[in-house]
Design a protein around this motif. Structure first.
Motif, short mmCIF file in Angstrom:
data_model
loop_
_atom_site.label_atom_id
_atom_site.label_comp_id
_atom_site.label_asym_id
_atom_site.label_seq_id
_atom_site.Cartn_x
_atom_site.Cartn_y
_atom_site.Cartn_z
N VAL A 69 -5.47 7.41 1.76
CA VAL A 69 -5.94 6.08 1.76
C VAL A 69 -4.90 5.22 2.36
N ARG A 70 -3.49 5.46 2.14
CA ARG A 70 -2.78 4.60 3.01
C ARG A 70 -2.74 4.73 4.48
N ILE A 71 -3.00 6.03 4.83
CA ILE A 71 -2.92 6.43 6.42
C ILE A 71 -4.48 5.86 7.12
N ILE A 72 -5.43 5.81 6.01
CA ILE A 72 -6.74 5.02 6.64
C ILE A 72 -6.36 3.61 6.82
N TYR A 73 -5.63 3.01 5.83
CA TYR A 73 -5.37 1.57 5.81
C TYR A 73 -4.41 1.14 7.15
N GLU A 74 -3.46 2.23 7.45
CA GLU A 74 -2.42 1.97 8.45
C GLU A 74 -3.29 1.92 9.83
#
Length: 194
Positions: free
Chosen positions: A123-128
């Protein structure tokens, strides 16, 4: 569901246990053209994966609708400000086509973060990636001409020109419909389609 799982694995490799826990918490939802996913003033408490269909995010400014983003198949959508802050949304999100999505509540995804660190990382990668797209859009609107913005749109999202009303596209590009018509005509004269 398989389409979503494959898409998630493109972001980050997830274990079978994490996939099973995630799919247990996902809910399929459908909307008709012109329905709203969220309206300004409501709290958006879910993250969605758009499996089929199209939608747009927009604001009202001086009785005008300002379209600021579009979502198409295989993208994550939500009112990010509302979802993150748990405060009322500042935007409307409306469907431009009949659509099918997979939804997960913020509460459920937070539990998954605690249980599976790989889900949190994904999810952090999606946000990035969302942030990078937002920054690129901001820079483009500040420094590119209408002609360059339209050329970028043709290159990166040609399906948009067939699926989105021109009024929404002109608003999204920050130009008038007349300017959009002129730019489209110039591109057609130069042998570019659309």
């Amino acid at each position: 569901m398989e389409q979503l799982i494959q898409h998630l694995r493109n972001y980050y490799p997830l274990s079978n246990e994490a996939i099973a826990a995630l799919t247990d918490r996902l809910q399929e939802v459908t909307f008709s053209k012109n329905d709203y996913l969220i309206k300004k003033g409501r709290v958006c408490s879910h993250l969605y994966f758009l499996e089929e269909g199209a939608l747009r995010g927009f604001y009202h400014l001086n009785e005008r609708e300002i379209t600021n983003w579009f979502g198409f198949e295989n993208t994550f959508v939500t009112s990010f400000h509302s979802y993150t802050t748990e405060k009322p949304a500042l935007e409307h999100i409306q469907f431009m086509e009949d659509s099918c999505l997979w939804a997960i509540s913020k509460k459920d995804i937070t539990h998954l973060f605690d249980e599976f660190h790989e889900v949190e990382r994904m999810v952090r990668i999606i946000y990035e990636r969302y942030y990078m797209q937002l920054e690129e859009r901001y820079v483009n609107l500040q420094f590119k001409t209408a002609n360059e913005l339209y050329a970028d749109l043709m290159e990166k999202s040609p399906q948009m020109l067939n699926r989105v009303p021109l009024g929404y596209i002109s608003s999204y590009l920050g130009i008038t419909q007349e300017t959009l018509s002129r730019v489209r005509k110039q591109h057609a004269q130069n042998g570019n389609s659309f």
